[in-house]
Motif scaffolding. Structure first.
Motif, PDB file in Angstrom:
ATOM      1  N   THR A  78      74.734  47.003  72.660  1.00 26.57           N
ATOM      2  CA  THR A  78      74.026  47.933  71.785  1.00 26.57           C
ATOM      3  C   THR A  78      74.541  47.708  70.365  1.00 26.57           C
ATOM      4  O   THR A  78      75.732  47.479  70.168  1.00 26.57           O
ATOM      5  CB  THR A  78      74.289  49.391  72.214  1.00 26.57           C
ATOM      6  N   GLY A  79      73.637  47.781  69.386  1.00 21.82           N
ATOM      7  CA  GLY A  79      74.094  47.598  68.018  1.00 21.82           C
ATOM      8  C   GLY A  79      72.982  47.150  67.103  1.00 21.82           C
ATOM      9  O   GLY A  79      71.797  47.459  67.331  1.00 21.82           O
ATOM     10  N   ARG A  80      73.362  46.390  66.077  1.00 21.55           N
ATOM     11  CA  ARG A  80      72.409  46.041  65.018  1.00 21.55           C
ATOM     12  C   ARG A  80      72.686  44.628  64.526  1.00 21.55           C
ATOM     13  O   ARG A  80      73.844  44.196  64.421  1.00 21.55           O
ATOM     14  CB  ARG A  80      72.553  47.037  63.863  1.00 21.55           C
ATOM     15  N   ASN A 104      71.165  41.957  61.341  1.00 17.73           N
ATOM     16  CA  ASN A 104      70.242  41.737  60.227  1.00 17.73           C
ATOM     17  C   ASN A 104      70.623  40.475  59.483  1.00 17.73           C
ATOM     18  O   ASN A 104      71.796  40.078  59.465  1.00 17.73           O
ATOM     19  CB  ASN A 104      70.208  42.937  59.275  1.00 17.73           C
ATOM     20  N   HIS A 120      69.685  47.329  72.472  1.00 10.42           N
ATOM     21  CA  HIS A 120      69.852  48.423  73.422  1.00 10.42           C
ATOM     22  C   HIS A 120      69.844  47.833  74.828  1.00 10.42           C
ATOM     23  O   HIS A 120      68.868  47.195  75.235  1.00 10.42           O
ATOM     24  CB  HIS A 120      68.738  49.454  73.278  1.00 10.42           C
ATOM     25  N   LEU A 150      67.380  42.847  72.219  1.00  6.47           N
ATOM     26  CA  LEU A 150      67.210  42.962  70.775  1.00  6.47           C
ATOM     27  C   LEU A 150      65.739  43.207  70.476  1.00  6.47           C
ATOM     28  O   LEU A 150      64.868  42.423  70.879  1.00  6.47           O
ATOM     29  CB  LEU A 150      67.658  41.677  70.077  1.00  6.47           C
ATOM     30  N   ASN A 152      60.773  41.283  71.026  1.00  3.48           N
ATOM     31  CA  ASN A 152      62.168  41.452  71.447  1.00  3.48           C
ATOM     32  C   ASN A 152      62.727  40.155  72.024  1.00  3.48           C
ATOM     33  O   ASN A 152      61.984  39.214  72.332  1.00  3.48           O
ATOM     34  CB  ASN A 152      62.301  42.596  72.457  1.00  3.48           C
ATOM     35  N   THR A 200      62.911  45.359  64.350  1.00  6.48           N
ATOM     36  CA  THR A 200      62.370  46.504  63.621  1.00  6.48           C
ATOM     37  C   THR A 200      61.791  46.089  62.289  1.00  6.48           C
ATOM     38  O   THR A 200      60.961  46.794  61.715  1.00  6.48           O
ATOM     39  CB  THR A 200      63.477  47.546  63.389  1.00  6.48           C
ATOM     40  N   THR A 209      65.622  42.238  60.851  1.00  9.48           N
ATOM     41  CA  THR A 209      66.490  43.336  61.295  1.00  9.48           C
ATOM     42  C   THR A 209      66.113  43.656  62.736  1.00  9.48           C
ATOM     43  O   THR A 209      64.925  43.756  63.077  1.00  9.48           O
ATOM     44  CB  THR A 209      66.307  44.586  60.431  1.00  9.48           C
ATOM     45  N   ALA A 210      67.162  43.794  63.579  1.00  5.59           N
ATOM     46  CA  ALA A 210      66.911  44.087  64.994  1.00  5.59           C
ATOM     47  C   ALA A 210      67.940  45.082  65.491  1.00  5.59           C
ATOM     48  O   ALA A 210      69.101  45.079  65.058  1.00  5.59           O
ATOM     49  CB  ALA A 210      66.968  42.809  65.824  1.00  5.59           C
ATOM     50  N   LEU A 211      67.511  45.933  66.405  1.00  8.80           N
ATOM     51  CA  LEU A 211      68.386  46.881  67.075  1.00  8.80           C
ATOM     52  C   LEU A 211      68.555  46.440  68.528  1.00  8.80           C
ATOM     53  O   LEU A 211      67.582  46.030  69.174  1.00  8.80           O
ATOM     54  CB  LEU A 211      67.821  48.296  67.008  1.00  8.80           C
ATOM     55  N   LEU A 250      77.781  44.480  67.513  1.00 13.24           N
ATOM     56  CA  LEU A 250      77.313  44.783  68.862  1.00 13.24           C
ATOM     57  C   LEU A 250      78.465  45.312  69.708  1.00 13.24           C
ATOM     58  O   LEU A 250      79.601  44.859  69.573  1.00 13.24           O
ATOM     59  CB  LEU A 250      76.723  43.535  69.523  1.00 13.24           C
TER      60      LEU A 250
END
Length: 582
Positions: A454-456, A458, A504, A508, A527, A511, A500-502, A439
């Motif tokens: 922002t990031g990912r 999992n 922004h 979160l 989210n 996805t 898995t989550a993105l 992140l």
């Protein structure tokens, strides 16, 4: 002897005693010619003016000068004293010479001239030590209720008050020795010094103590290079308070409080190298080597340390609990990035065991790197409950404050083992977990950074179970409500769970989120607002061997979200909600 002669002799003796005890005023010219010259010879201070001089012969010959102004030959030391007292040697007077075995400065105000560009305390003390070392012969010098002021041009660098100091008598080759006390920056300190003036490897001893700290050095000093080597001891109950007393307090020093340190030291100017370090930091022991370079505007601390066991979580807690004045708004948590990066640090730490709150890690290697505009703390490797973990926090300066990068990696961590140390976090969750987090955020407060993340993220869990919700009973309730037992009790096993989550702007979004186990499959979407710490998730639970299915909602704060199936009113089973919230 007749009675009359005895009485006459006693009367004469009494008169002589009274005359000897009486202070006699002397002509200033005579004082300058004999007394002042003797004082200058013995303590190296030239009396440039005085208001009054007095002399008494009994019980010991002594001279008192009032309203004295004095200076050393090179002008490095100068000042005034309310009174200067000199005690003459009786045997030298019998031999027709005027010499002194003790000189007292009462209430002196002494100025010490420091070089134009002083870099540290070593340079501040150099003129005074050079003055004492340069004396060919020195009588005992006593300073009472005085003050010492270090100046560079018109700038006052520091002031010592309530100075009470005794400089011992010595000859030209003997070391300078003094002891006493003074008040500096509101704290009373005690000092002892043995300082060599000759010899290639002469003994040196320094001791400084106050209510905040104590420092001792016993070793040798090289006459040619001025390098000191020896055993050093340092103790303080509060490192931040001690550093704030002796100089600027680095923000990073707030991570540690109680320090007990011993080491072999080498001091060359403002550079300190420590080997064979044994340091107890708040009770946890580390060993290794350290180096402090104080020659530049930014001090540089580097070294390697190793220990059997250390509480890393305490460092984080103490750093959070040491706010500095004027740091941000009360409603926000300032990053204080400039303060954290005010000095350079390069520390590498290896631990057999480490504690992070109630969690325990093993075989840990960590690194702390600080440069101007850059802060990086990394766990390069660590064993964690049958698996491994790694983490990294990197912050760099940007116009908006600081840009933070957060990275975390877990590989084959046994959640069942971890649950014993983290019952509130993991509860009855078991299985093997592998996951990554990456992140990025920007801001000048923790809240701003979290709100911009922002990031990912999992994670994958295998062959485990959780307690609080029985999915099998929940499906039976959906298919045959009267026959089902309470689904809010019991455990649910799973074969795999993948999330898995993105991220922004601090939110979160799932996805992919699936879980599968004996007789069921589950999917999630929704989210999590990291700033508000709020969950809004929906899911579908389906039977793999029949038509039963039910949808549900998870909604609420992270620590207490509500799990609500569609076929029933909102329920809030103890323990079940928190498993879904993770």
């Amino acid at each position: 002897m007749s009675r009359r002669a005895s009485i006459l002799g006693l009367a004469v003796a009494a008169v002589l005693l009274a005359l000897g005890l009486q202070s006699w005023g002397l002509a200033q010219a005579l004082v300058e010619r004999h007394v002042v010259a003797g004082i200058e010879k013995r303590v190296g201070l030239k009396v440039t003016s005085l208001k009054r001089a007095e002399i008494a012969f009994l019980p010991l010959p002594r001279i008192s000068l009032s309203g004295v102004t004095f200076a050393s030959h090179d002008g490095a030391l100068s000042g005034t004293a309310l009174r200067l007292r000199a005690r003459a040697r009786l045997l030298s007077l019998v031999a027709g010479q005027l010499d002194f075995d003790r000189v007292d400065l009462i209430g002196p105000e002494i100025d010490i001239v420091v070089p134009d560009e002083p870099q540290g305390y070593a340079n501040w003390a150099a003129p005074a030590l050079a003055y004492l070392s340069g004396l060919k012969s020195e009588t005992q010098l006593v300073i009472s209720a005085g003050s010492l002021m270090a100046r560079s041009g018109n700038t006052i660098l520091t002031t010592l008050r309530d100075v009470n100091l005794v400089v011992e008598e010595r000859d030209e080759t003997a070391p300078v020795a003094f002891a006493g006390a003074f008040t500096w920056r509101g704290e009373t300190a005690r000092v002892n010094l043995l300082w060599p003036v000759t010899g290639e490897r002469a003994r040196v001893a320094i001791a400084l103590s106050s209510n905040l700290m104590s420092l001792r050095l016993n070793g040798t000093r090289s006459g040619a290079q001025g390098v000191m080597t020896g055993q050093v001891e340092f103790n303080t109950r509060s490192l931040p308070d001690a550093l704030a007393w002796i100089g600027p307090r680095p923000r990073i020093a707030t991570l540690v409080r109680q320090v007990e340190l011993t080491a072999e030291a080498q001091l060359a100017g403002d550079n300190i190298s420590l080997s064979n370090v044994i340091a107890k930091l708040d009770g946890d022991q580390l060993e290794g080597a350290l180096k402090l370079d104080g020659s530049g505007a930014r001090r540089v601390l580097s070294g390697t340390l190793a220990g059997a066991d250390f509480d890393l979580g305490r460092l984080i807690r103490q750093g959070e609990n040491q706010p500095l004045p004027g740091a941000g708004e009360p409603s926000e948590t300032p990053l204080e990035f400039d303060l954290w990066t005010a000095h350079d640090v390069d520390l590498r730490i290896s631990l057999d065991s480490a504690r992070l709150g109630t969690a325990r890690l093993g075989d840990l290697a960590a690194q702390l790197m600080v440069r101007k505009g850059r802060f990086e703390a990394s766990v390069l490797r660590a064993s964690a409950y049958g698996g491994s973990a790694r983490a990294r926090i990197l912050a760099t300066a940007v116009p908006a404050g600081a840009e933070l990068k957060l990275q975390l990696g877990l590989d084959r961590v046994n959640l069942g083992q971890a649950g014993g140390d983290l019952p509130d976090l993991l509860g009855g969750l078991t299985g093997t977990a592998t996951g990554q987090l990456a992140l990025d955020g920007v801001g000048d407060s923790l809240e701003q950074v979290v709100g911009s993340l922002t990031g990912r993220v999992n994670a994958t869990l295998r062959q485990g179970e959780f307690k609080g919700v029985a999915f099998g009973e929940l499906l039976r309730r959906a298919e045959r409500p009267p026959a089902a037992r309470d689904w809010r009790q019991g455990r649910t096993s799973f074969e795999t769970a993948q999330f898995t989550a993105l991220a922004h702007r601090g939110v979160l979004t799932l996805t992919e989120a699936q879980m599968a186990g004996p007789g069921y499959a589950l999917s999630l979407n929704g989210n999590a607002d990291l700033g508000r710490r709020w969950l809004e998730l929906t899911g579908l639970l389906s039977a793999t061997n029949g038509p039963a299915r039910t949808s549900f909602e998870i909604r609420g704060p992270f620590a207490d979200a509500v799990f609500t199936p569609t076929f029933d009113a909102a329920v809030h089973p103890t323990g079940a909600t928190r498993q879904f919230a993770r």
